[in-house]
Design a protein around this motif. Sequence first.
Motif, PDB file in Angstrom:
ATOM      1  N   ARG A   1     108.633  43.819  88.005  1.00 47.01           N
ATOM      2  CA  ARG A   1     107.693  43.140  87.102  1.00 47.01           C
ATOM      3  C   ARG A   1     106.426  42.709  87.818  1.00 47.01           C
ATOM      4  NH1 ARG A   1     110.977  38.938  83.319  1.00 47.01           N
ATOM      5  NH2 ARG A   1     111.280  37.949  85.320  1.00 47.01           N
ATOM      6  N   GLY A   2     106.569  42.207  89.036  1.00 47.36           N
ATOM      7  CA  GLY A   2     105.405  41.773  89.795  1.00 47.36           C
ATOM      8  C   GLY A   2     104.448  42.917  90.081  1.00 47.36           C
ATOM      9  N   THR A   3     105.013  44.094  90.380  1.00 42.75           N
ATOM     10  CA  THR A   3     104.170  45.259  90.621  1.00 42.75           C
ATOM     11  C   THR A   3     103.475  45.683  89.336  1.00 42.75           C
ATOM     12  OG1 THR A   3     105.619  46.004  92.410  1.00 42.75           O
ATOM     13  CG2 THR A   3     104.133  47.645  91.465  1.00 42.75           C
ATOM     14  N   LEU A   4     104.227  45.800  88.252  1.00 40.98           N
ATOM     15  CA  LEU A   4     103.634  46.214  86.979  1.00 40.98           C
ATOM     16  C   LEU A   4     102.546  45.249  86.519  1.00 40.98           C
ATOM     17  CD1 LEU A   4     106.851  47.379  85.057  1.00 40.98           C
ATOM     18  CD2 LEU A   4     105.050  48.836  86.028  1.00 40.98           C
ATOM     19  N   ALA A   5     102.754  43.957  86.787  1.00 39.01           N
ATOM     20  CA  ALA A   5     101.780  42.938  86.362  1.00 39.01           C
ATOM     21  C   ALA A   5     100.630  42.782  87.354  1.00 39.01           C
ATOM     22  CB  ALA A   5     102.482  41.596  86.175  1.00 39.01           C
ATOM     23  N   GLY A   6     100.740  43.418  88.520  1.00 40.80           N
ATOM     24  CA  GLY A   6      99.728  43.233  89.548  1.00 40.80           C
ATOM     25  C   GLY A   6      99.719  41.806  90.075  1.00 40.80           C
ATOM     26  N   ASP A   7     100.920  41.191  90.144  1.00 38.40           N
ATOM     27  CA  ASP A   7     101.055  39.795  90.554  1.00 38.40           C
ATOM     28  C   ASP A   7     101.429  39.732  92.037  1.00 38.40           C
ATOM     29  OD1 ASP A   7     101.644  37.121  90.931  1.00 38.40           O
ATOM     30  OD2 ASP A   7     102.742  36.925  89.036  1.00 38.40           O
ATOM     31  N   ARG A   8     100.417  39.724  92.870  1.00 32.83           N
ATOM     32  CA  ARG A   8     100.628  39.737  94.326  1.00 32.83           C
ATOM     33  C   ARG A   8     101.396  38.508  94.800  1.00 32.83           C
ATOM     34  NH1 ARG A   8      95.835  40.778  98.757  1.00 32.83           N
ATOM     35  NH2 ARG A   8      97.127  40.570 100.612  1.00 32.83           N
TER      36      ARG A   8
ATOM     37  N   ALA B   1      99.709  56.471  91.165  1.00 32.66           N
ATOM     38  CA  ALA B   1      98.379  57.063  91.175  1.00 32.66           C
ATOM     39  C   ALA B   1      97.486  56.193  90.307  1.00 32.66           C
ATOM     40  CB  ALA B   1      98.419  58.489  90.637  1.00 32.66           C
ATOM     41  N   GLY B   2      96.387  55.713  90.880  1.00 35.35           N
ATOM     42  CA  GLY B   2      95.511  54.821  90.126  1.00 35.35           C
ATOM     43  C   GLY B   2      96.256  53.577  89.694  1.00 35.35           C
ATOM     44  N   ASP B   3      96.247  53.303  88.392  1.00 38.95           N
ATOM     45  CA  ASP B   3      96.924  52.103  87.876  1.00 38.95           C
ATOM     46  C   ASP B   3      98.289  52.424  87.272  1.00 38.95           C
ATOM     47  OD1 ASP B   3      96.173  53.429  85.601  1.00 38.95           O
ATOM     48  OD2 ASP B   3      95.104  51.755  84.695  1.00 38.95           O
ATOM     49  N   GLN B   4      98.871  53.571  87.644  1.00 41.00           N
ATOM     50  CA  GLN B   4     100.147  53.994  87.079  1.00 41.00           C
ATOM     51  C   GLN B   4     101.230  54.062  88.152  1.00 41.00           C
ATOM     52  OE1 GLN B   4     100.498  54.526  83.700  1.00 41.00           O
ATOM     53  NE2 GLN B   4      98.390  53.782  83.694  1.00 41.00           N
ATOM     54  N   VAL B   5     102.385  53.467  87.858  1.00 46.73           N
ATOM     55  CA  VAL B   5     103.557  53.591  88.727  1.00 46.73           C
ATOM     56  C   VAL B   5     104.240  54.906  88.382  1.00 46.73           C
ATOM     57  CG1 VAL B   5     105.832  52.621  89.264  1.00 46.73           C
ATOM     58  CG2 VAL B   5     103.865  51.095  88.967  1.00 46.73           C
ATOM     59  N   ARG B   6     104.515  55.727  89.408  1.00 47.78           N
ATOM     60  CA  ARG B   6     105.117  57.042  89.181  1.00 47.78           C
ATOM     61  C   ARG B   6     106.561  57.137  89.647  1.00 47.78           C
ATOM     62  NH1 ARG B   6     100.805  60.811  88.419  1.00 47.78           N
ATOM     63  NH2 ARG B   6      99.555  59.799  86.825  1.00 47.78           N
TER      64      ARG B   6
ATOM     65  N   GLN C   1      92.997  45.430  95.555  1.00 53.87           N
ATOM     66  CA  GLN C   1      92.432  46.364  94.575  1.00 53.87           C
ATOM     67  C   GLN C   1      93.537  47.031  93.765  1.00 53.87           C
ATOM     68  OE1 GLN C   1      89.991  48.501  97.433  1.00 53.87           O
ATOM     69  NE2 GLN C   1      88.202  47.995  96.208  1.00 53.87           N
ATOM     70  N   LEU C   2      94.651  47.363  94.415  1.00 51.39           N
ATOM     71  CA  LEU C   2      95.796  47.931  93.688  1.00 51.39           C
ATOM     72  C   LEU C   2      96.327  46.922  92.677  1.00 51.39           C
ATOM     73  CD1 LEU C   2      98.022  49.988  93.087  1.00 51.39           C
ATOM     74  CD2 LEU C   2      99.296  49.039  95.032  1.00 51.39           C
ATOM     75  N   MET C   3      96.496  45.680  93.107  1.00 46.84           N
ATOM     76  CA  MET C   3      97.005  44.648  92.208  1.00 46.84           C
ATOM     77  C   MET C   3      96.061  44.446  91.019  1.00 46.84           C
ATOM     78  SD  MET C   3      99.963  43.498  93.341  1.00 46.84           S
ATOM     79  CE  MET C   3     100.401  45.134  93.894  1.00 46.84           C
ATOM     80  N   ASP C   4      94.767  44.442  91.291  1.00 50.71           N
ATOM     81  CA  ASP C   4      93.783  44.269  90.214  1.00 50.71           C
ATOM     82  C   ASP C   4      93.859  45.425  89.217  1.00 50.71           C
ATOM     83  OD1 ASP C   4      92.949  41.934  91.436  1.00 50.71           O
ATOM     84  OD2 ASP C   4      91.156  42.826  92.338  1.00 50.71           O
ATOM     85  N   ALA C   5      94.024  46.642  89.727  1.00 49.00           N
ATOM     86  CA  ALA C   5      94.115  47.815  88.841  1.00 49.00           C
ATOM     87  C   ALA C   5      95.378  47.751  87.991  1.00 49.00           C
ATOM     88  CB  ALA C   5      94.091  49.101  89.664  1.00 49.00           C
ATOM     89  N   LEU C   6      96.503  47.399  88.606  1.00 43.44           N
ATOM     90  CA  LEU C   6      97.771  47.317  87.869  1.00 43.44           C
ATOM     91  C   LEU C   6      97.723  46.217  86.812  1.00 43.44           C
ATOM     92  CD1 LEU C   6     100.238  47.789  90.855  1.00 43.44           C
ATOM     93  CD2 LEU C   6      99.868  49.415  88.987  1.00 43.44           C
ATOM     94  N   ALA C   7      97.053  45.118  87.114  1.00 49.20           N
ATOM     95  CA  ALA C   7      96.977  43.981  86.183  1.00 49.20           C
ATOM     96  C   ALA C   7      96.238  44.330  84.899  1.00 49.20           C
ATOM     97  CB  ALA C   7      96.309  42.791  86.868  1.00 49.20           C
ATOM     98  N   GLN C   8      95.460  45.401  84.896  1.00 51.26           N
ATOM     99  CA  GLN C   8      94.727  45.810  83.693  1.00 51.26           C
ATOM    100  C   GLN C   8      95.646  46.354  82.607  1.00 51.26           C
ATOM    101  OE1 GLN C   8      91.420  45.091  83.431  1.00 51.26           O
ATOM    102  NE2 GLN C   8      91.856  44.124  85.400  1.00 51.26           N
ATOM    103  N   ASN C   9      96.847  46.831  83.002  1.00 50.11           N
ATOM    104  CA  ASN C   9      97.806  47.381  82.030  1.00 50.11           C
ATOM    105  C   ASN C   9      98.565  46.246  81.360  1.00 50.11           C
ATOM    106  OD1 ASN C   9      97.327  50.157  82.436  1.00 50.11           O
ATOM    107  ND2 ASN C   9      98.559  50.108  84.301  1.00 50.11           N
TER     108      ASN C   9
END
Length: 197
Positions: free
Chosen positions: A122-129, A170-175, A34-42
């Motif tokens: 990059r993998g985290t930002l892209a939601g690329d598990r 938090a949510g789909d944002q890396v802090r 679910q985290l990866m899916d949320a991050l992939a939306q950005n």
Amino acid sequence: MKHPVRLFRLAPLALGLVLAAISPAALAAWNLQQLMDALAQNKSSQASFVEKKNIAMLERPVESSGQLFYTAPDHLEKRTLKPKPESMVIDGDALLIERGRQKHRLQLQAYPELAAFIDSIRGTLAGDRQALERNYRLSLEGTAERWTLELLPRDDKMLAVVRRIRIAGAGDQVRSIEITQADGDSSLMSIEKLVMP
């Protein structure tokens, strides 16, 4: 009325029954996918950063600040403004570093440990598990509103450089991105998303 001591003894049983009544799906409501899916939306973002590096041979942390730019799936740019202007641009497999008049261009395939480190971001930002799991063991703590993703290198060569990477958000944002190196040095980058006009 029951005796207070008996009620006290029944409390753990009652708590156990309440927890048992909560479905496993509810307990697992927030997970890595679910985290990866949320991050992939950005698909793109722009943020400011402040980075503090703790280096063993220095008495005080080294601090820098600037801006970050990301465009899915593999373009990442870090523009340091203070204390000295510097630019690092990663586009696909190419890395370009500019410091003053000096320019250095590298192909990441020639530097596998560096490529693995860059892919952690990059993998985290892209939601690329899948990209992350090629090089790291992943563990997720927290909730959708406040989470921490820990990346532990799988490869011994990488482990000799980086002990762990902790990415919080938090949510789909890396802090924040915290890196602990094998030699004990560390860095913490705090990230604040810029609102696009």
